[in-house]
Motif scaffolding. Structure first.
Motif, mmCIF file in Angstrom:
data_model
loop_
_atom_site.group_PDB
_atom_site.id
_atom_site.type_symbol
_atom_site.label_atom_id
_atom_site.label_comp_id
_atom_site.label_asym_id
_atom_site.label_seq_id
_atom_site.Cartn_x
_atom_site.Cartn_y
_atom_site.Cartn_z
ATOM 1 N N ALA A 117 0.832 -1.205 0.000
ATOM 2 C CA ALA A 117 0.000 0.000 0.000
ATOM 3 C C ALA A 117 0.867 1.255 0.000
ATOM 4 C CB ALA A 117 -0.907 -0.018 1.231
ATOM 5 N N LYS A 118 1.942 1.245 0.774
ATOM 6 C CA LYS A 118 2.839 2.390 0.804
ATOM 7 C C LYS A 118 3.485 2.603 -0.551
ATOM 8 C CE LYS A 118 5.187 5.637 2.935
ATOM 9 N NZ LYS A 118 4.512 6.881 3.425
ATOM 10 N N GLN A 121 1.053 4.177 -2.975
ATOM 11 C CA GLN A 121 0.833 5.583 -2.648
ATOM 12 C C GLN A 121 1.986 6.450 -3.151
ATOM 13 O OE1 GLN A 121 0.737 6.408 1.525
ATOM 14 N NE2 GLN A 121 0.108 8.554 1.275
ATOM 15 N N THR A 122 3.198 6.066 -2.895
ATOM 16 C CA THR A 122 4.344 6.862 -3.330
ATOM 17 C C THR A 122 4.465 6.879 -4.848
ATOM 18 O OG1 THR A 122 5.778 4.909 -3.033
ATOM 19 C CG2 THR A 122 5.631 6.472 -1.190
ATOM 20 N N ALA A 123 4.062 5.782 -5.490
ATOM 21 C CA ALA A 123 4.097 5.761 -6.954
ATOM 22 C C ALA A 123 3.109 6.767 -7.522
ATOM 23 C CB ALA A 123 3.793 4.361 -7.463
ATOM 24 N N ARG A 124 1.912 6.847 -6.933
ATOM 25 C CA ARG A 124 0.916 7.822 -7.391
ATOM 26 C C ARG A 124 1.412 9.244 -7.144
ATOM 27 N NH1 ARG A 124 -2.649 4.126 -4.843
ATOM 28 N NH2 ARG A 124 -2.751 5.525 -3.008
ATOM 29 N N GLU A 125 2.043 9.467 -5.986
ATOM 30 C CA GLU A 125 2.528 10.809 -5.654
ATOM 31 C C GLU A 125 3.621 11.248 -6.616
ATOM 32 O OE1 GLU A 125 2.700 14.405 -3.432
ATOM 33 O OE2 GLU A 125 1.201 12.830 -3.696
ATOM 34 N N GLU A 126 4.503 10.335 -6.938
ATOM 35 C CA GLU A 126 5.561 10.687 -7.890
ATOM 36 C C GLU A 126 4.977 11.014 -9.253
ATOM 37 O OE1 GLU A 126 9.584 8.823 -9.986
ATOM 38 O OE2 GLU A 126 8.354 7.580 -8.676
ATOM 39 N N ALA A 127 3.987 10.225 -9.689
ATOM 40 C CA ALA A 127 3.372 10.495 -10.991
ATOM 41 C C ALA A 127 2.660 11.847 -11.000
ATOM 42 C CB ALA A 127 2.401 9.368 -11.336
ATOM 43 N N ARG A 128 2.007 12.198 -9.897
ATOM 44 C CA ARG A 128 1.304 13.479 -9.826
ATOM 45 C C ARG A 128 2.282 14.651 -9.886
ATOM 46 N NH1 ARG A 128 -0.354 17.229 -6.122
ATOM 47 N NH2 ARG A 128 0.817 16.219 -4.464
ATOM 48 N N LEU A 129 3.350 14.563 -9.108
ATOM 49 C CA LEU A 129 4.314 15.660 -9.087
ATOM 50 C C LEU A 129 5.092 15.773 -10.392
ATOM 51 C CD1 LEU A 129 5.720 15.427 -5.442
ATOM 52 C CD2 LEU A 129 3.927 16.921 -6.351
ATOM 53 N N GLN A 140 11.982 21.494 -8.684
ATOM 54 C CA GLN A 140 12.630 20.215 -8.978
ATOM 55 C C GLN A 140 12.874 19.419 -7.707
ATOM 56 O OE1 GLN A 140 13.441 19.046 -12.154
ATOM 57 N NE2 GLN A 140 13.932 17.100 -11.073
ATOM 58 N N LYS A 141 13.181 20.105 -6.610
ATOM 59 C CA LYS A 141 13.455 19.419 -5.346
ATOM 60 C C LYS A 141 12.226 18.674 -4.839
ATOM 61 C CE LYS A 141 15.139 20.108 -0.635
ATOM 62 N NZ LYS A 141 14.076 19.299 -0.052
ATOM 63 N N GLU A 142 11.058 19.255 -4.976
ATOM 64 C CA GLU A 142 9.850 18.572 -4.524
ATOM 65 C C GLU A 142 9.642 17.266 -5.290
ATOM 66 O OE1 GLU A 142 6.516 21.568 -3.100
ATOM 67 O OE2 GLU A 142 7.382 22.185 -5.039
ATOM 68 N N ALA A 147 10.258 11.245 -5.752
ATOM 69 C CA ALA A 147 10.829 10.107 -6.473
ATOM 70 C C ALA A 147 11.672 9.238 -5.544
ATOM 71 C CB ALA A 147 11.676 10.598 -7.648
ATOM 72 N N SER A 148 12.428 9.867 -4.645
ATOM 73 C CA SER A 148 13.244 9.109 -3.687
ATOM 74 C C SER A 148 12.356 8.323 -2.727
ATOM 75 C CB SER A 148 14.168 10.054 -2.919
ATOM 76 O OG SER A 148 15.078 10.695 -3.785
ATOM 77 N N ALA A 149 11.286 8.959 -2.247
ATOM 78 C CA ALA A 149 10.375 8.271 -1.336
ATOM 79 C C ALA A 149 9.727 7.076 -2.021
ATOM 80 C CB ALA A 149 9.311 9.256 -0.834
ATOM 81 N N ASN A 150 9.420 7.206 -3.285
ATOM 82 C CA ASN A 150 8.809 6.087 -4.020
ATOM 83 C C ASN A 150 9.813 4.954 -4.211
ATOM 84 O OD1 ASN A 150 6.831 4.705 -5.571
ATOM 85 N ND2 ASN A 150 7.922 5.376 -7.431
ATOM 86 N N ALA A 151 11.079 5.289 -4.485
ATOM 87 C CA ALA A 151 12.099 4.253 -4.665
ATOM 88 C C ALA A 151 12.297 3.474 -3.369
ATOM 89 C CB ALA A 151 13.414 4.885 -5.114
#
Length: 312
Positions: A117-118, A121-129, A140-142, A147-151
């Motif tokens: 689940a985590k 969630q991080t994959a969706r967040e990376e795609a949105r940003l 770019q930092k955001e 991307a790091s959190a998703n990895a």
């Protein structure tokens, strides 16, 4: 029995000759009985002689040894938990990848669901940003942080998948299974001193032994070299010679200081399964030939305190 003189009364002249003859016979018998007997001469002792010729004799060394599997692999758990089931028959052959033990899966299933689940969630967040970055709506930092959190989340998810798969402990190699050290209900940890079990590969069979310094000193040049080894035989506990010859697959170049021996290892074919790991056997090494030696029967050798003697 001593002779006694018997008086004879002559009645008539006709008996005179008979009495004289009887007296002569008795006198001769007494003279034979009282004469000392001469001892019989001893016959010569029987002697067996053989002619010996110089010959060549192989130099043979016989040593105590112990068998061991060509591979003795420990089976250990990669994750901890309660052991719920043993999935194999102890002492039976197993194949690489075969399930041997089952550790409780429930905690690892929960962890897998959480990390999945985590990760989603991080994959969706990376795609949105990523879309916002394309419109230059965010820095770019955001996006890099997302991307790091998703990895990290994806790596945790993959590790949770591995941990769940490791709850089923499988055989790392094919061979003969050993006794189960842990039984159902025990808590298994990755730091246990003892493995869950071991797997032995008994074909080929290895035989480990050592050559003492005194035995090494008796060899030409005072050391054992690979080219000196002519033949390797294994003698079973019942004193029979193993039908298949072996070969040396390890010869130490140093002396083991704890044992005072030069360690060697031989390899023997064991497709029939006649040899078992851990057996005490003997190794017979042929390490060359002795030239111009004479062979005599053991019965002809006399042992004294000074030397061994042979009558010639």
């Amino acid at each position: 029995m001593p002779c006694q003189k018997t008086p004879i009364t002559l009645i008539k002249n006709n008996y005179l000759i008979a009495s004289v003859v009887v007296t002569a016979v008795f006198s001769a018998a007494c003279s034979r009985d009282t004469a000392p007997k001469q001892p019989a001469a001893m016959p010569p002792m029987p002697v067996t002689a053989i002619e010996v010729q110089p010959t060549h004799l192989p130099t043979v060394i016989e040593l105590m040894a112990q068998t061991e599997g060509a591979k003795e692999t420990e089976v250990r758990a990669r994750v901890g938990g309660i052991l719920v089931k043993r999935l194999y028959v102890e002492g039976m052959p197993v194949k690489a990848g075969q399930a041997l033990f089952q550790i409780d899966r429930a905690p690892y299933e929960n962890t897998l669901a959480e990390t999945q689940a985590k990760a989603e969630q991080t994959a969706r967040e990376e795609a949105r940003l990523k879309g916002l970055l394309a419109k230059q709506a965010i820095s770019q930092k955001e996006y890099d942080d997302a991307a790091s959190a998703n990895a990290i989340a994806q790596a945790s998810f993959r590790q949770a998948q591995l941990n769940l798969s490791w709850t089923t402990v499988t055989a790392p190699v094919s061979g003969t299974s050993g006794r189960a050290i842990k039984s159902e209900g025990n808590l298994i940890t990755t730091t246990d001193a003892n493995p869950l079990t071991s797997i032995y590969q008994a074909d080929p069979m290895w035989v480990r032994f050592g050559l003492s310094e005194s035995e090494t000193a008796s060899l030409p040049g005072g050391q054992l070299k690979p080219e000196m080894l002519k033949n390797v035989e294994l003698i079973l506990p019942n004193d029979k010679v193993y039908e298949k010859p072996g070969k040396i697959n390890f010869l130490a170049s140093t002396i083991d200081t704890s044992l005072g021996t030069q360690q060697l290892r031989a390899e023997f074919d064991n497709k029939a399964g006649q040899l078992l790991p851990g057996q005490f056997v003997r190794i017979r090494l042929s390490v060359g030939e002795r030239q111009n030696v004479y062979l005599v029967p053991q019965a002809a050798v006399l042992q004294t305190e000074q030397a061994r003697l042979v009558m010639t």
